[in-house]
Write a protein that holds these residues in place. Structure first.
Motif, PDB file in Angstrom:
ATOM      1  N   MET B  21       0.874  -1.291   0.006  1.00  0.00           N
ATOM      2  CA  MET B  21       0.023   0.051   0.082  1.00  0.00           C
ATOM      3  C   MET B  21       0.707   1.265  -0.079  1.00  0.00           C
ATOM      4  SD  MET B  21      -2.939   1.256   2.491  1.00  0.00           S
ATOM      5  CE  MET B  21      -1.919   2.618   3.251  1.00  0.00           C
ATOM      6  N   ARG B  24       2.253   1.680  -3.286  1.00  0.00           N
ATOM      7  CA  ARG B  24       1.503   2.427  -4.504  1.00  0.00           C
ATOM      8  C   ARG B  24       1.198   3.919  -3.935  1.00  0.00           C
ATOM      9  NH1 ARG B  24      -1.239  -2.963  -3.889  1.00  0.00           N
ATOM     10  NH2 ARG B  24      -2.603  -1.927  -2.220  1.00  0.00           N
ATOM     11  N   ASP B  28       2.093   6.813  -6.689  1.00  0.00           N
ATOM     12  CA  ASP B  28       1.247   7.880  -7.121  1.00  0.00           C
ATOM     13  C   ASP B  28       1.751   9.240  -6.726  1.00  0.00           C
ATOM     14  OD1 ASP B  28      -0.822   5.940  -7.871  1.00  0.00           O
ATOM     15  OD2 ASP B  28      -1.848   6.090  -5.698  1.00  0.00           O
ATOM     16  N   ALA B 113      -3.828   8.173   5.594  1.00  0.00           N
ATOM     17  CA  ALA B 113      -4.273   8.392   4.320  1.00  0.00           C
ATOM     18  C   ALA B 113      -3.089   8.577   3.445  1.00  0.00           C
ATOM     19  CB  ALA B 113      -5.202   9.536   4.158  1.00  0.00           C
ATOM     20  N   PRO B 114      -2.807   8.442   2.280  1.00  0.00           N
ATOM     21  CA  PRO B 114      -1.774   8.632   1.368  1.00  0.00           C
ATOM     22  C   PRO B 114      -1.539  10.179   1.426  1.00  0.00           C
ATOM     23  CG  PRO B 114      -3.248   7.292   0.399  1.00  0.00           C
ATOM     24  CD  PRO B 114      -3.946   7.581   1.490  1.00  0.00           C
TER      25      PRO B 114
END
Lengths: 176, 129
Positions: B21, B24, B28, B113-114
Motif C-alpha cells: 500500500m 502504491r 502515485d 491516508a496517502p
C-alpha cells in the motif's frame, strides 16, 4: 461470560477465558485471528479493503479499511504475546445484500482472502459471500467461532468513509 | 522543488500488504525508485550496499523495532544522515518523543491516508514535483 460487541472500524483482542466478541455483518468482513499457543485472539470488522489512490479519506476513517484494520489487530495480538507465524484465522461476511453496490461484498471477501494468503496466515475457515447478513460470535481464548445467517434483523447502517476535511486537528505531537 | 522521481526510498514494514500500500501511494506521488524490506536487519544491509535518500519504516516490528532501526541508521557513519520517517500507532506519543530524540525527520500516525504521507515527506524535502 462477558460479551463485547464491535461495529465497523473496530477491533477487540481477548486473552481471558469466557469472553465472546460479536458483530453483525452485511457486506463488511470480520477476521477472527487466534494464536492457539498463547491463547490470545481477536476480531475486527472492516468496511472496505483499502482506499483508492485518488480518494481523499478522513484519517479517522482509515481503520474502516481492511489493510489498516488487519494491521491494528495483528499488532495488538503480538503485543499480548501472539506470534505471527502461529496465527490462524477465520473470515466471515462479504455478502452482497443490496443490489447495485457493485459487488462490494465480493470485493471485500477477495481482499480478505488475499490478505491472509499474502501475509501467510493459516485460514482455517472461510464463510464469505452470499446475500444474507451474518452474526459472528468468537471466543478467542477458547478458539471457538459461531456464525449464523440473519434474515430479518436490521443491519447497522453502513457509514461510508467521510470525505477528508480541508484541515482538522489530529491531536498529533507537533515536533517538526 | 525536488523531483519525487529522483528520490530513492526504502520502505520497511513486516506486513506485506502495508508495504504494497505504501509503495502504491509513493508511486502515485511520482516516486520511481522504491525498494522494500520486511525488517530492519535486511533493510540495513541493503541500504549500506546501495544508499537511499529516504527511509519510511514501521515502528512495530518483531525482531528490531523502529527506534532500534533508527538508532542503527543514525550511528552509521555512511548512512547516518538518511532522511527517516517513522510510522507509528495512534497511541505512541512516547515513541514519537523518543524517535525525535534519536533524530527522526518526521512521523506518520497509522492508520494514515496517502495525503498524510505526502504531507510529511514534503515537510522534509519540500514540495514534490
Amino acid at each position: 461470560m462477558r460479551r463485547v460487541a464491535i461495529v465497523q472500524g473496530e477491533y477487540h483482542v481477548v486473552y481471558q477465558p469466557g469472553v465472546v466478541i460479536s458483530t453483525l455483518l452485511g457486506s463488511c468482513v470480520a477476521a477472527c485471528l487466534q494464536d492457539p499457543v498463547a491463547r490470545v485472539g481477536g476480531m475486527n470488522h472492516f468496511l472496505l479493503g483499502e482506499p483508492g489512490a485518488d480518494v481523499p479519506v478522513n484519517p479517522a476513517d482509515m481503520q474502516r479499511y481492511g489493510v489498516h484494520a488487519m494491521e491494528l489487530l495483528i499488532n495488538d495480538l503480538m503485543k499480548r504475546g501472539a506470534q505471527r507465524s502461529r496465527l490462524r484465522g477465520h473470515l466471515y461476511g462479504g455478502a452482497n445484500i443490496v443490489a447495485g453496490l457493485g459487488g462490494i461484498g465480493t470485493k471485500n471477501g477477495q481482499f480478505a482472502r488475499n490478505f491472509m494468503r499474502t501475509e501467510g496466515i493459516a485460514l482455517d475457515h472461510c464463510d464469505l459471500g452470499g446475500t444474507q447478513a451474518r452474526k459472528v460470535e468468537f471466543m478467542p481464548y477458547e478458539g471457538r467461532v459461531r456464525a449464523t445467517l440473519v434474515q430479518d434483523q436490521p443491519l447497522p447502517p453502513v457509514e461510508r468513509p467521510r470525505p477528508a476535511p480541508v484541515a482538522q486537528p489530529t491531536g498529533e505531537l507537533e515536533l517538526f | 522543488m525536488p523531483a519525487a522521481s529522483a528520490i530513492k526510498v526504502m520502505v520497511v514494514d513486516d506486513q506485506t500488504s502495508m508495504r504494497a500500500m505504501i509503495r502504491r501511494a509513493l508511486q502515485d506521488l511520482g516516486f520511481k525508485d522504491i525498494r522494500d524490506k520486511a525488517g530492519p536487519v535486511e533493510a540495513l544491509a541493503a541500504i549500506k550496499a546501495d544508499r537511499v535518500h529516504l527511509i519510511i519504516s514501521d515502528y512495530n516490528m518483531p525482531d528490531m523495532d523502529g527506534l532500534q532501526f533508527l538508532e542503527a541508521v543514525r550511528q552509521d557513519p555512511v548512512i547516518g544522515k538518511t532522511v527517516f520517517i517513522m510510522l507509528t500507532g495512534s497511541a505512541d506519543k512516547e515513541i514519537v518523543q523518543k524517535a525525535a530524540a534519536l533524530g527522526v525527520n518526521n512521523y506518520v500516525v497509522k492508520p494514515f491516508a496517502p495525503a498524510a504521507l505526502k504531507e510529511k515527506i514534503e515537510r522534509v524535502f519540500g514540495e514534490l514535483v
